[in-house]
Design an enzyme around this catalytic site. Sequence first.
Site, PDB file in Angstrom:
ATOM      1  N   ASN A   9       0.860  -1.181   0.000  1.00 33.83           N
ATOM      2  CA  ASN A   9       0.000   0.000   0.000  1.00 33.83           C
ATOM      3  C   ASN A   9       0.898   1.233   0.000  1.00 33.83           C
ATOM      4  OD1 ASN A   9      -1.929   1.968   0.367  1.00 33.83           O
ATOM      5  ND2 ASN A   9      -2.326   1.464   2.510  1.00 33.83           N
ATOM      6  N   TRP A  10       1.026   1.848  -1.165  1.00 32.77           N
ATOM      7  CA  TRP A  10       1.947   2.978  -1.295  1.00 32.77           C
ATOM      8  C   TRP A  10       1.389   4.279  -0.722  1.00 32.77           C
ATOM      9  CZ3 TRP A  10       3.700   2.137  -7.107  1.00 32.77           C
ATOM     10  CH2 TRP A  10       4.393   0.929  -7.192  1.00 32.77           C
ATOM     11  N   LYS A  11       0.125   4.269  -0.349  1.00 38.22           N
ATOM     12  CA  LYS A  11      -0.531   5.448   0.226  1.00 38.22           C
ATOM     13  C   LYS A  11      -0.311   6.655  -0.702  1.00 38.22           C
ATOM     14  CE  LYS A  11      -0.324   3.469   4.803  1.00 38.22           C
ATOM     15  NZ  LYS A  11      -0.212   3.691   6.263  1.00 38.22           N
ATOM     16  N   HIS A  95      -9.591   1.062   5.101  1.00 38.09           N
ATOM     17  CA  HIS A  95      -8.314   1.296   5.780  1.00 38.09           C
ATOM     18  C   HIS A  95      -8.534   2.270   6.934  1.00 38.09           C
ATOM     19  CE1 HIS A  95      -4.179   2.605   6.491  1.00 38.09           C
ATOM     20  NE2 HIS A  95      -3.789   1.517   5.856  1.00 38.09           N
ATOM     21  N   GLU A  97      -7.028   4.765   7.911  1.00 40.67           N
ATOM     22  CA  GLU A  97      -6.906   6.181   7.550  1.00 40.67           C
ATOM     23  C   GLU A  97      -8.157   6.686   6.847  1.00 40.67           C
ATOM     24  OE1 GLU A  97      -2.110   5.548   7.205  1.00 40.67           O
ATOM     25  OE2 GLU A  97      -3.265   5.866   5.361  1.00 40.67           O
ATOM     26  N   GLY A 173       2.754   3.100  11.143  1.00 40.50           N
ATOM     27  CA  GLY A 173       3.573   4.297  11.034  1.00 40.50           C
ATOM     28  C   GLY A 173       4.121   4.797  12.353  1.00 40.50           C
ATOM     29  N   SER A 212       2.706  -2.507  10.277  1.00 47.06           N
ATOM     30  CA  SER A 212       4.158  -2.290  10.189  1.00 47.06           C
ATOM     31  C   SER A 212       4.953  -3.579  10.030  1.00 47.06           C
ATOM     32  CB  SER A 212       4.662  -1.489  11.400  1.00 47.06           C
ATOM     33  OG  SER A 212       4.111  -0.189  11.409  1.00 47.06           O
ATOM     34  N   GLY A 233       2.993  -1.127   4.347  1.00 46.71           N
ATOM     35  CA  GLY A 233       3.016   0.314   4.121  1.00 46.71           C
ATOM     36  C   GLY A 233       4.401   0.785   3.704  1.00 46.71           C
ATOM     37  N   GLY A 234       5.106   1.407   4.643  1.00 44.16           N
ATOM     38  CA  GLY A 234       6.390   2.032   4.330  1.00 44.16           C
ATOM     39  C   GLY A 234       7.404   1.100   3.693  1.00 44.16           C
TER      40      GLY A 234
END
Length: 254
Positions: A9-11, A95, A97, A173, A212, A233-234
């Site tokens: 998920n590159w957001k 999600h 967010e 995050g 994470s 994510g990251g």
Amino acid sequence: MRKTIVAGNWKMNGTSESIRTLLDGIKAGVPAVDGLVTLVCPPAVYLYQVKKQIGDAPVAVGAQNVSAQPKGAFTGEWSLEMLQDLGCEYVILGHSERRSLFGETDADVADKVAATLAAGLIPILCVGETLAQRDAGETLALVAAQVDAVVQRIGIECFASVVIAYEPVWAIGTGLTATPEQAQQVHAAIRAELAGSDAKIADKLSILYGGSMNAGNAAELLAQQDIDGGLIGGASLKADEFLTICAAAAESRK
């Protein structure tokens, strides 16, 4: 055996050039293993570029969100027909967010899951709790309610075609990660909740961990009985880290 899915998920990250470099790296090392799905979910404005660059590499493409509406006066939204047109196969829905920053409710998410399934795409339904909710002992009840909202809207049968991602909000995050035992407890509870209605569907359901997961902890998390991959994510923004997770996922299928 359930599918193992590693979804990046590159957001809201990336440029045309950085995405080109990232995909070159992923394509160079992505494992082609039966039952392993490697998936990237870029910002919507880059879906066409990503799909074109992937070509025939064993990497699927997904979107980070979609409207439940088929078309019309919904400025800033995009439809399932548009995602189909671009070759998307998966859609991340609910999600944390989207829920916390954009006010999406369980009912909103259930509507999107229903629309996505009707369009023939695969929803990745995100569920999870905040730190305050975990500290209050509400985790299992909250996650069960988020899943049940979809069951009540569509029926248990839909989970034959849905993927669930458990994402403890407190571990996204923040540098914090649920222990493998904590993650396994919630994954097992989700499966047990659905097994109460249909044991066969629950057994075949892929449940991803979305808090994470990274190159350092992926193998231990993926070794858990009810963790069937990761919503990354990251770590999905760095080809070497993402590929290390993919390699751990491939190893977990042996």
